[in-house]
Structures are given as structure tokens and as C-alpha cells.
Design a protein around this motif. Sequence first.
Motif, PDB file in Angstrom:
ATOM      1  N   PRO A  71      -3.813   6.302  -8.150  1.00  0.00           N
ATOM      2  CA  PRO A  71      -4.889   5.331  -7.646  1.00  0.00           C
ATOM      3  C   PRO A  71      -5.229   4.243  -8.808  1.00  0.00           C
ATOM      4  CG  PRO A  71      -5.245   7.494  -6.953  1.00  0.00           C
ATOM      5  CD  PRO A  71      -4.099   7.671  -7.943  1.00  0.00           C
ATOM      6  N   GLN A 102      -0.484  -7.790  -4.734  1.00  0.00           N
ATOM      7  CA  GLN A 102      -1.466  -6.580  -4.604  1.00  0.00           C
ATOM      8  C   GLN A 102      -0.705  -5.432  -4.599  1.00  0.00           C
ATOM      9  OE1 GLN A 102      -5.069  -6.701  -4.966  1.00  0.00           O
ATOM     10  NE2 GLN A 102      -4.630  -4.210  -5.045  1.00  0.00           N
ATOM     11  N   SER A 104      -3.311   4.512  -2.509  1.00  0.00           N
ATOM     12  CA  SER A 104      -4.518   5.165  -1.987  1.00  0.00           C
ATOM     13  C   SER A 104      -3.977   6.177  -0.871  1.00  0.00           C
ATOM     14  CB  SER A 104      -5.453   4.336  -1.423  1.00  0.00           C
ATOM     15  OG  SER A 104      -6.489   4.877  -0.642  1.00  0.00           O
ATOM     16  N   THR A 110      -1.625  -1.471  -3.979  1.00  0.00           N
ATOM     17  CA  THR A 110      -2.835  -0.406  -3.860  1.00  0.00           C
ATOM     18  C   THR A 110      -2.478   0.953  -3.600  1.00  0.00           C
ATOM     19  OG1 THR A 110      -3.810  -2.397  -2.579  1.00  0.00           O
ATOM     20  CG2 THR A 110      -4.360   0.066  -2.123  1.00  0.00           C
ATOM     21  N   THR A 139      -3.797   0.733  -8.909  1.00  0.00           N
ATOM     22  CA  THR A 139      -4.176  -0.224  -7.947  1.00  0.00           C
ATOM     23  C   THR A 139      -4.723  -1.450  -8.980  1.00  0.00           C
ATOM     24  OG1 THR A 139      -4.836   1.352  -6.477  1.00  0.00           O
ATOM     25  CG2 THR A 139      -5.800  -0.941  -6.182  1.00  0.00           C
ATOM     26  N   LEU A 192       0.950  -1.236  -0.046  1.00  0.00           N
ATOM     27  CA  LEU A 192       0.224  -0.110  -0.056  1.00  0.00           C
ATOM     28  C   LEU A 192       0.917   1.112   0.003  1.00  0.00           C
ATOM     29  CD1 LEU A 192      -2.812   1.530   0.480  1.00  0.00           C
ATOM     30  CD2 LEU A 192      -2.370   1.062   2.812  1.00  0.00           C
TER      31      LEU A 192
END
Length: 115
Positions: free
Chosen positions: A87, A110, A114, A112, A90, A11
Motif C-alpha cells: 500500500p 497513477q 489497495s 494504487t 501508492t 489499481l
Amino acid sequence: QVQLVESGGGLVQPGESLRLSCAASGSIRSIYTMGWYRQAPGKQRELVAIITRGGTTNYADSVKGRFTISRNNAKNTVFLQMTSLKPEDTAVYYCKADGIGIDSWGQGTQVTVSS
């Protein structure tokens, strides 16, 4: 066959960077092209970047100038350096290897983006 293991997802905030790695094992001498694909929720899997054994690269228009793919043939590893993340980047990122009798995918990692 070829086994691929990705790492490096996570993230991050918009504008930040991440580096993905993909290590190949198995019939690695048969690999010609390695690449990264991504799949966002509700969307089809799409090409991000590919690199041949000789170093020729190709990128999706959406990542040109921000992402760089590289390959260490001696260590059977491919990298994706991602900068200025947005974003819309993602997604689950998948490593892929192609070659003679080779059509292998990693399990995905993954990413992400944000705030």
C-alpha cells in the motif's frame, strides 16, 4: 527537447505486480539517464530507480529486491517492473530523462495498491 509518455499504472492488490513503461521521443540521442520517481499525496517527489545508457542502475532502499528497472535503447523505452507491491507504494509515478541539455518529465501515471 525530449517528450516522455508513461503507461501501465492501475489499481492492484497488495502482493501483486505491475509493469510501467515510458517511451521517449525527440532529442533521444542526448539522453544519458532515465528513471522513475514517485509522489504520494502530501509527500515530496522521491527517486524510485534510475538507469544509465550503459545499464548501471540505482534503487531507493524501499524498493530494492522488489522493483527492477530496465531500458531498451533501440526503442527509447524504459520499464519499471514492480513486484510484491505494498500500500505504501501508492503514488503517481513519473518518468524522467536527463542528459546534455535534457531535463524532461512525463505526465505521470497513477499506481494504487489497495485491498
